[in-house]
Scaffold this motif. Structure first.
Motif, PDB file in Angstrom:
ATOM      1  N   ALA A 122     -11.913  11.864  14.207  1.00 15.57           N
ATOM      2  CA  ALA A 122     -12.197  12.418  12.883  1.00 15.57           C
ATOM      3  C   ALA A 122     -11.786  11.430  11.792  1.00 15.57           C
ATOM      4  CB  ALA A 122     -11.456  13.742  12.699  1.00 15.57           C
ATOM      5  N   ILE A 123     -10.637  10.814  11.971  1.00 14.64           N
ATOM      6  CA  ILE A 123     -10.190   9.806  10.998  1.00 14.64           C
ATOM      7  C   ILE A 123     -11.190   8.664  10.933  1.00 14.64           C
ATOM      8  CG2 ILE A 123      -8.425   8.056  10.528  1.00 14.64           C
ATOM      9  CD1 ILE A 123      -6.368  10.042  11.685  1.00 14.64           C
ATOM     10  N   GLU A 124     -11.621   8.199  12.102  1.00 10.18           N
ATOM     11  CA  GLU A 124     -12.594   7.112  12.144  1.00 10.18           C
ATOM     12  C   GLU A 124     -13.894   7.523  11.464  1.00 10.18           C
ATOM     13  OE1 GLU A 124     -15.030   4.380  15.429  1.00 10.18           O
ATOM     14  OE2 GLU A 124     -13.582   5.891  16.088  1.00 10.18           O
ATOM     15  N   GLY A 125     -14.324   8.764  11.704  1.00 13.79           N
ATOM     16  CA  GLY A 125     -15.583   9.227  11.139  1.00 13.79           C
ATOM     17  C   GLY A 125     -15.559   9.340   9.617  1.00 13.79           C
ATOM     18  N   TRP A 126     -14.377   9.584   9.049  1.00 10.76           N
ATOM     19  CA  TRP A 126     -14.271   9.739   7.595  1.00 10.76           C
ATOM     20  C   TRP A 126     -13.785   8.471   6.898  1.00 10.76           C
ATOM     21  CZ3 TRP A 126     -16.445  13.446   4.868  1.00 10.76           C
ATOM     22  CH2 TRP A 126     -16.780  14.646   5.513  1.00 10.76           C
ATOM     23  N   MET A 127     -13.631   7.377   7.632  1.00 13.69           N
ATOM     24  CA  MET A 127     -13.216   6.103   7.028  1.00 13.69           C
ATOM     25  C   MET A 127     -14.127   5.666   5.877  1.00 13.69           C
ATOM     26  SD  MET A 127     -10.442   4.630   8.230  1.00 13.69           S
ATOM     27  CE  MET A 127      -9.417   4.415   9.687  1.00 13.69           C
ATOM     28  N   ARG A 180      -8.243  -5.357  -2.817  1.00 14.46           N
ATOM     29  CA  ARG A 180      -9.073  -4.290  -2.244  1.00 14.46           C
ATOM     30  C   ARG A 180      -8.510  -3.792  -0.917  1.00 14.46           C
ATOM     31  NH1 ARG A 180     -14.468  -3.501  -3.950  1.00 14.46           N
ATOM     32  NH2 ARG A 180     -15.065  -4.791  -5.734  1.00 14.46           N
ATOM     33  N   ASP A 181      -8.024  -4.730  -0.090  1.00 16.16           N
ATOM     34  CA  ASP A 181      -7.488  -4.323   1.210  1.00 16.16           C
ATOM     35  C   ASP A 181      -6.297  -3.387   1.058  1.00 16.16           C
ATOM     36  OD1 ASP A 181      -9.408  -5.780   2.498  1.00 16.16           O
ATOM     37  OD2 ASP A 181      -8.105  -7.493   2.961  1.00 16.16           O
ATOM     38  N   ASP A 182      -5.447  -3.657   0.057  1.00 13.94           N
ATOM     39  CA  ASP A 182      -4.291  -2.793  -0.170  1.00 13.94           C
ATOM     40  C   ASP A 182      -4.740  -1.406  -0.609  1.00 13.94           C
ATOM     41  OD1 ASP A 182      -2.770  -4.948   0.468  1.00 13.94           O
ATOM     42  OD2 ASP A 182      -1.927  -5.265  -1.529  1.00 13.94           O
ATOM     43  N   LEU A 183      -5.747  -1.372  -1.477  1.00 14.68           N
ATOM     44  CA  LEU A 183      -6.254  -0.084  -1.941  1.00 14.68           C
ATOM     45  C   LEU A 183      -6.883   0.700  -0.789  1.00 14.68           C
ATOM     46  CD1 LEU A 183      -7.926  -1.114  -5.332  1.00 14.68           C
ATOM     47  CD2 LEU A 183      -5.706  -0.026  -4.986  1.00 14.68           C
ATOM     48  N   TYR A 184      -7.571  -0.026   0.094  1.00 11.25           N
ATOM     49  CA  TYR A 184      -8.185   0.638   1.237  1.00 11.25           C
ATOM     50  C   TYR A 184      -7.124   1.236   2.153  1.00 11.25           C
ATOM     51  CZ  TYR A 184     -10.993   1.284   5.473  1.00 11.25           C
ATOM     52  OH  TYR A 184     -11.601   1.815   6.570  1.00 11.25           O
ATOM     53  N   GLN A 185      -6.038   0.491   2.375  1.00 10.28           N
ATOM     54  CA  GLN A 185      -4.967   1.000   3.215  1.00 10.28           C
ATOM     55  C   GLN A 185      -4.339   2.255   2.611  1.00 10.28           C
ATOM     56  OE1 GLN A 185      -4.138   0.005   6.276  1.00 10.28           O
ATOM     57  NE2 GLN A 185      -5.861  -1.427   6.128  1.00 10.28           N
ATOM     58  N   VAL A 186      -4.174   2.254   1.276  1.00 10.24           N
ATOM     59  CA  VAL A 186      -3.637   3.433   0.600  1.00 10.24           C
ATOM     60  C   VAL A 186      -4.581   4.617   0.779  1.00 10.24           C
ATOM     61  CG1 VAL A 186      -3.033   4.424  -1.641  1.00 10.24           C
ATOM     62  CG2 VAL A 186      -2.323   2.093  -1.090  1.00 10.24           C
ATOM     63  N   ALA A 187      -5.886   4.365   0.639  1.00  6.92           N
ATOM     64  CA  ALA A 187      -6.877   5.428   0.799  1.00  6.92           C
ATOM     65  C   ALA A 187      -6.865   5.971   2.225  1.00  6.92           C
ATOM     66  CB  ALA A 187      -8.270   4.911   0.432  1.00  6.92           C
ATOM     67  N   VAL A 188      -6.702   5.093   3.200  1.00  4.73           N
ATOM     68  CA  VAL A 188      -6.641   5.526   4.596  1.00  4.73           C
ATOM     69  C   VAL A 188      -5.416   6.413   4.824  1.00  4.73           C
ATOM     70  CG1 VAL A 188      -6.315   4.750   6.974  1.00  4.73           C
ATOM     71  CG2 VAL A 188      -7.968   3.601   5.512  1.00  4.73           C
ATOM     72  N   MET A 189      -4.290   6.049   4.224  1.00  2.00           N
ATOM     73  CA  MET A 189      -3.094   6.882   4.343  1.00  2.00           C
ATOM     74  C   MET A 189      -3.364   8.273   3.757  1.00  2.00           C
ATOM     75  SD  MET A 189      -0.834   5.224   5.958  1.00  2.00           S
ATOM     76  CE  MET A 189       0.510   6.387   5.666  1.00  2.00           C
ATOM     77  N   LYS A 236      -3.372  11.922   5.797  1.00  2.00           N
ATOM     78  CA  LYS A 236      -2.665  13.118   5.326  1.00  2.00           C
ATOM     79  C   LYS A 236      -3.617  14.299   5.224  1.00  2.00           C
ATOM     80  CE  LYS A 236       1.009  10.875   2.649  1.00  2.00           C
ATOM     81  NZ  LYS A 236       1.638  10.730   1.300  1.00  2.00           N
ATOM     82  N   ALA A 237      -4.837  14.026   4.733  1.00  2.00           N
ATOM     83  CA  ALA A 237      -5.811  15.105   4.588  1.00  2.00           C
ATOM     84  C   ALA A 237      -6.203  15.665   5.953  1.00  2.00           C
ATOM     85  CB  ALA A 237      -7.043  14.587   3.841  1.00  2.00           C
TER      86      ALA A 237
END
Length: 264
Positions: free
Chosen positions: A44-49, A66-75, A79-80
């Motif tokens: 599910a996490i992979e599907g919503w990446m 951008r990579d840092d922002l992406y990592q934050v978004a993944v975190m 959580k979601a």
């Protein structure tokens, strides 16, 4: 499973989103500790990446990688996924988007200040910025400190305190290269003959000072004519150094307003 938002055809993107929704709903339907739950969670996490990347891209070009922002978004996405409850009647996207955006905003609030300031001042600065934008549209002019204070329901001193804290948000090193030759920012800071401007300022300063109350005049005089420190002024007047700082800032805001009105 590889899912992309930017390059997939509309039908393929829709199919991928549907599949991702099926995975998250299937995972949420299983009780905690079910052996199938970890595998469904990962898929599910992979599907919503793609959603996480899309939201991270909204905050690009603001000084953060951008990579840092992406990592934050993944975190935020993780959580979601872990907190999602399908029985609440909200689809996953509607739940995940504010969770991910919240993580991104928190990252900018906590990580991009040049000088660390209390969380209260960080939040106050954001509130003042929002009020300033709103009032600029409704009033048709730049709002005053009093306007912002009234809009937010706080005191003028608190608005000034928030504006002071905002100064810690960004800074640029004087050693920053600005040309291929290696020239640094500090080397470009020259000086101009300000004698004429100073004379004009002195003429306008007297009536501006007269607009201050007695205590504000005394603090400004002790600070800029007596060359006393804020602590020395506090001891002389009998108040705290922090109070002196706030009064001084308030007085300078008034002076700036008077001088702006005089075209200085």
């Amino acid at each position: 499973m590889t899912v992309t938002v930017d390059t997939a055809a509309p039908a393929e993107a829709s199919t991928s989103t549907d599949r991702a929704s099926e995975l998250i709903n299937a995972m949420a339907a299983l009780p905690a500790g079910h052996p199938s739950r970890p595998g469904l969670r990962d898929r599910a996490i992979e599907g919503w990446m793609p959603l996480a990347r899309h939201l991270a891209n909204r905050y690009a070009n603001r000084g953060e990688p951008r990579d840092d922002l992406y990592q934050v978004a993944v975190m935020g996405l993780i959580k979601a996924v872990d907190r999602f409850d399908g029985e609440r009647g909200v689809d996953f996207a509607g739940f995940a988007i504010p969770t991910i955006v919240g993580e991104l905003k928190r990252y900018f609030r906590d990580k991009t200040w040049s000088v660390r300031v209390p969380r209260r001042l960080q939040e106050l600065r954001l509130a003042i910025t929002g009020a300033n934008n709103t009032l600029s549209h409704t009033l048709g002019r730049s709002p005053t400190v009093a306007d912002i204070a009234g809009h937010l329901g706080i005191t003028e001193d608190e608005v000034i305190e928030g504006l002071e804290g905002a100064r810690a948000y960004n800074s640029t090193s004087l050693s920053t290269p600005i040309a291929d030759s290696g020239t640094e920012l500090g080397e470009t800071l020259g000086g101009e003959d300000t004698g004429f401007e100073d004379a004009e300022l002195r003429i306008a300063l007297a009536p501006a000072l007269a607009s201050l109350n007695e205590r504000e005049q005394k603090i400004v005089t002790l600070r800029f004519y007596g060359n006393l420190t804020q602590q020395q002024i506090a001891e002389q007047i009998g108040i705290s150094q922090m109070h002196v700082s706030r009064l001084l800032t308030k007085a300078l805001v008034k002076l700036r307003g008077q001088l702006d009105g005089a075209g200085i």
